[in-house]
Design a protein around this motif. Sequence first.
Motif, short mmCIF file in Angstrom:
data_model
loop_
_atom_site.label_atom_id
_atom_site.label_comp_id
_atom_site.label_asym_id
_atom_site.label_seq_id
_atom_site.Cartn_x
_atom_site.Cartn_y
_atom_site.Cartn_z
N ASN B 11 0.84 -1.21 -0.20
CA ASN B 11 0.01 0.09 0.11
C ASN B 11 0.82 1.26 0.06
OD1 ASN B 11 -2.78 -0.10 -0.22
ND2 ASN B 11 -3.25 -0.34 1.90
N GLY B 14 2.22 2.34 -3.10
CA GLY B 14 1.51 2.77 -4.03
C GLY B 14 0.72 1.72 -4.91
N ASP B 17 -3.74 -0.83 -4.00
CA ASP B 17 -5.32 -0.95 -4.78
C ASP B 17 -5.19 -1.71 -5.70
OD1 ASP B 17 -6.12 1.13 -2.91
OD2 ASP B 17 -5.30 2.74 -4.24
N ARG B 18 -4.10 -1.94 -6.44
CA ARG B 18 -4.11 -2.67 -7.57
C ARG B 18 -3.80 -4.15 -7.18
NH1 ARG B 18 -3.59 0.35 -12.10
NH2 ARG B 18 -3.33 -1.56 -13.13
N ALA B 63 -8.08 0.67 0.64
CA ALA B 63 -8.07 -0.12 -0.70
C ALA B 63 -9.58 -0.38 -1.23
CB ALA B 63 -7.16 -1.24 -0.43
N ASP B 64 -10.24 0.31 -0.53
CA ASP B 64 -11.79 -0.02 -1.09
C ASP B 64 -12.47 1.15 -1.19
OD1 ASP B 64 -12.39 -2.78 -1.49
OD2 ASP B 64 -12.70 -3.44 0.45
N ILE B 96 -9.32 -9.87 -12.80
CA ILE B 96 -8.15 -9.16 -13.21
C ILE B 96 -7.34 -8.39 -12.18
CG2 ILE B 96 -7.52 -6.92 -14.36
CD1 ILE B 96 -10.47 -7.81 -15.52
N GLN B 99 -5.20 -12.48 -9.70
CA GLN B 99 -4.95 -12.99 -11.06
C GLN B 99 -5.06 -14.48 -10.89
OE1 GLN B 99 -1.86 -10.82 -12.80
NE2 GLN B 99 -2.85 -9.11 -12.63
N GLU B 109 -13.38 -6.07 -5.57
CA GLU B 109 -14.47 -5.10 -6.20
C GLU B 109 -14.86 -5.12 -7.58
OE1 GLU B 109 -14.12 -1.32 -4.45
OE2 GLU B 109 -15.60 -1.74 -2.95
N LEU B 110 -13.61 -5.43 -8.26
CA LEU B 110 -13.79 -5.25 -9.84
C LEU B 110 -14.22 -6.66 -10.11
CD1 LEU B 110 -13.16 -3.46 -12.16
CD2 LEU B 110 -10.65 -4.47 -12.49
#
Lengths: 175, 179
Positions: B11, B14, B17-18, B63-64, B96, B99, B109-110
Amino acid sequence: MKRFWLWAPLAGFVIFFGVVAFGLIRPDNRQIASQMVGKPLPAFDLPAGAPGRTGFSSKDLQGEGPRLLNVFASWCVPCIAEAPVLMQLKNQGVTIDAIAIRDRPEDVATFLARNGDPYDKIGSDTASRVQLAMGSSGVPETFVIDAKGVIRHQHIGDIRPEDVPEILAQLEKAR
Amino acid sequence: MKGFVLKPSRNLLGEGDRTKCGDRAAGGGNTLRFAPGPSTIPKQGLARILAFALALVATPALADSNLPAAKWANEQLPDPRQEAEARTLMLTLRCIVCQGQSIADSDAELAGDMRAMVRTRIAAGEKPEAIRQWLIERYGQWVSYKPLVEPMTWPLWLAPLVLLGLGAFLARGRFRRHR
């Protein structure tokens, strides 16, 4: 011939070991490049991402360009790090539009008040629809869109100061 | 931190989040993971472990997003036949963000938004393979778990036949010698 068969298992093991070692040593790359680069931006018509702004439609980009399309969110930490760099790009004359992912307009307003507002238009994509349609895999991501509305370049992750020359070069290429 | 194998959160670098992932069944959602070693915890490490436990609770908040899951992300379609179709497709689409998981399993979430998209489009009468193709056009063949028969995967399909053949050949030699 017999000697060959004696060494064959060892040779097989060495090959296997080499393949595994190669896979382990190679740096981890989890970035997923969008296959939409070189294709027209998918059509969208999003409501305003921040209070007091207009909505954002893909038609707005026709004949305008090249521009940057920043995919961001107020809840995204790297987006804060990226904000000053986007501001610097804006001050250099780059037009930047944005799509706020899974966000509320009031949260976006707070984010912009705190980190600066480099954006021309902001659309709100509450269910990641446009993000999926663009082949984007997370926030932040930035796309170069040319005057014909074609996606010309994708930058994955936050734009850091050292990435600025590359972004400017891609914008120039899309002219 | 003897006894612990740590994979720290990214985090602060940076990237949190990904990379935020979690298992839906386990109800996870942390970027932090650790594998406990021997059960005896040295005393001086306790404060650290406490701080670490606090960090576990603290980091994911950033992150959400603040929005609830999309409609149809975690709800089944009223029509069981359509739901079954959607479910079969979701099990063979890769998340995504996380993975290694399918979107049916992922807590990201995605992935929820992808499930919502799949269900909405199935309910609208779209064919599952068309939705798969739509995603492949955007993310590449990689997004689909369904194995294809193409030059790249021929070795995969041929390997069992080759191995069976090799086995038969070796066995034949064996039987002949024993006769």
